[in-house]
Design a protein around this motif. Sequence first.
Motif, PDB file in Angstrom:
ATOM      1  N   ASN A 157       0.861  -1.196   0.000  1.00 38.22           N
ATOM      2  CA  ASN A 157       0.000   0.000   0.000  1.00 38.22           C
ATOM      3  C   ASN A 157       0.897   1.247   0.000  1.00 38.22           C
ATOM      4  OD1 ASN A 157       0.930   0.326   2.655  1.00 38.22           O
ATOM      5  ND2 ASN A 157      -0.882  -0.654   3.544  1.00 38.22           N
ATOM      6  N   ASP A 158       0.297   2.404   0.090  1.00 39.29           N
ATOM      7  CA  ASP A 158       1.069   3.649   0.009  1.00 39.29           C
ATOM      8  C   ASP A 158       2.122   3.733   1.110  1.00 39.29           C
ATOM      9  OD1 ASP A 158      -0.344   4.405  -2.204  1.00 39.29           O
ATOM     10  OD2 ASP A 158      -1.712   5.760  -1.126  1.00 39.29           O
ATOM     11  N   TYR A 159       1.723   3.347   2.333  1.00 39.76           N
ATOM     12  CA  TYR A 159       2.686   3.402   3.440  1.00 39.76           C
ATOM     13  C   TYR A 159       3.802   2.385   3.216  1.00 39.76           C
ATOM     14  CZ  TYR A 159       4.759   2.934   8.059  1.00 39.76           C
ATOM     15  OH  TYR A 159       5.639   2.878   9.099  1.00 39.76           O
TER      16      TYR A 159
ATOM     17  N   GLU B 190       6.241   3.721   0.817  1.00 36.70           N
ATOM     18  CA  GLU B 190       7.061   4.764   1.434  1.00 36.70           C
ATOM     19  C   GLU B 190       8.217   4.147   2.218  1.00 36.70           C
ATOM     20  OE1 GLU B 190       6.629   8.041   5.034  1.00 36.70           O
ATOM     21  OE2 GLU B 190       4.827   7.406   3.948  1.00 36.70           O
ATOM     22  N   VAL B 191       7.903   3.138   3.019  1.00 33.00           N
ATOM     23  CA  VAL B 191       8.937   2.466   3.811  1.00 33.00           C
ATOM     24  C   VAL B 191       9.921   1.744   2.895  1.00 33.00           C
ATOM     25  CG1 VAL B 191       9.373   0.655   5.524  1.00 33.00           C
ATOM     26  CG2 VAL B 191       7.425   2.211   5.812  1.00 33.00           C
TER      27      VAL B 191
ATOM     28  N   TYR C 152      10.802   1.248  13.874  1.00 32.20           N
ATOM     29  CA  TYR C 152       9.448   1.014  13.371  1.00 32.20           C
ATOM     30  C   TYR C 152       8.652   0.192  14.390  1.00 32.20           C
ATOM     31  CZ  TYR C 152      11.310   2.639   8.917  1.00 32.20           C
ATOM     32  OH  TYR C 152      11.892   3.401   7.929  1.00 32.20           O
TER      33      TYR C 152
ATOM     34  N   LYS D  33       0.189  -3.725   7.887  1.00 29.77           N
ATOM     35  CA  LYS D  33       0.240  -2.265   7.765  1.00 29.77           C
ATOM     36  C   LYS D  33       0.916  -1.824   6.467  1.00 29.77           C
ATOM     37  CE  LYS D  33       0.300  -1.139  12.704  1.00 29.77           C
ATOM     38  NZ  LYS D  33       1.113  -0.562  13.805  1.00 29.77           N
ATOM     39  N   MET D  34       1.707  -2.721   5.880  1.00 27.44           N
ATOM     40  CA  MET D  34       2.473  -2.358   4.689  1.00 27.44           C
ATOM     41  C   MET D  34       1.813  -2.797   3.387  1.00 27.44           C
ATOM     42  SD  MET D  34       6.405  -3.227   5.764  1.00 27.44           S
ATOM     43  CE  MET D  34       6.888  -2.903   4.067  1.00 27.44           C
TER      44      MET D  34
END
Length: 301
Positions: free
Chosen positions: A216-218, A221-222, A238, A245-246
């Motif tokens: 996903n977007d997060y 980013e990571v 983290y 969450k990812m």
Amino acid sequence: MPYSLAGIPLPLSVRQILFRSTDAQGRPIAAVTSVIKAPLGTTSKVISYQSFYDSLNPEHGPSRTFTGSTELGGMVAHVETALVSAFLLQGYAIVMSDTQGPTADFAAGPEYGYVTLDSVRASLRDPGTGIAPSAKVGLIGYSGGAIATNWASTLAPTYAPDVNARIVGAAEGGVLVRPSANLDYVDGSQVWAGVIPMAVIGVSRAYGIDLTPYLNDYGLEVYRKMQKASIAEVLGAYPGLTWKKMTKPEYAEPSSVPVFVSTVNQAQPRHPAQPHRADVHRPGERRRARGHHRAPGARQG
């Protein structure tokens, strides 16, 4: 050349060797190893010590650290030199390669093994290392170094039979049992959760697969932020991070991404072949040992 601690020369001599090896996909690569020469001159005793520098940045390899690099991710190599100092005082030469290869393929077990074995071969062949032609070799590694040690001892009989004939034993601790299962252990951890994106990046890089469509977007980013991160930088950075969450909702479990599971399990440590009985020397003692040794209490897959 002199061993350098953040630019300060120490009374140790290091020989660095560039050699040909093999990556996780079976392709030829250039790799490098550092031989900390025995202080007492020519030696027939060698420890191949596999570092746990655990990084996605090639600049964090021991070879960079020994020449004066001050990168945080590489500083672990100095700690490890202290750990093997007793061997140096006993007259051993220490071989410490950049086991993750030129692109820092984190957790790519087979590549770790290939580089380790080829580094030992190169060290035995180079007269500048001060290693006698008849030298015997012991393999040692902890955590990330255990991955390299396990794979090297497993692959030695078929990939490098000439090196296998010189190996008298292998010891490993902090053993990675099954990479895909280990994600469950660190998922949501306050300290270790950052290893999840490191594994995603390492697997993608080593085996040439693209896992970004599942993020996903997060997660993206990571993923982008950690392209050159070391474990020293991600531990505790983290807290509570999870796979869920990812990833996009339909990929909330690692098992829902078969290409990830099948690929990461290619890096699963194997049971090594049992070598012939041989003398294994440790600082301050002489012992008779058979086979491959793990630290007491280490889990086996």
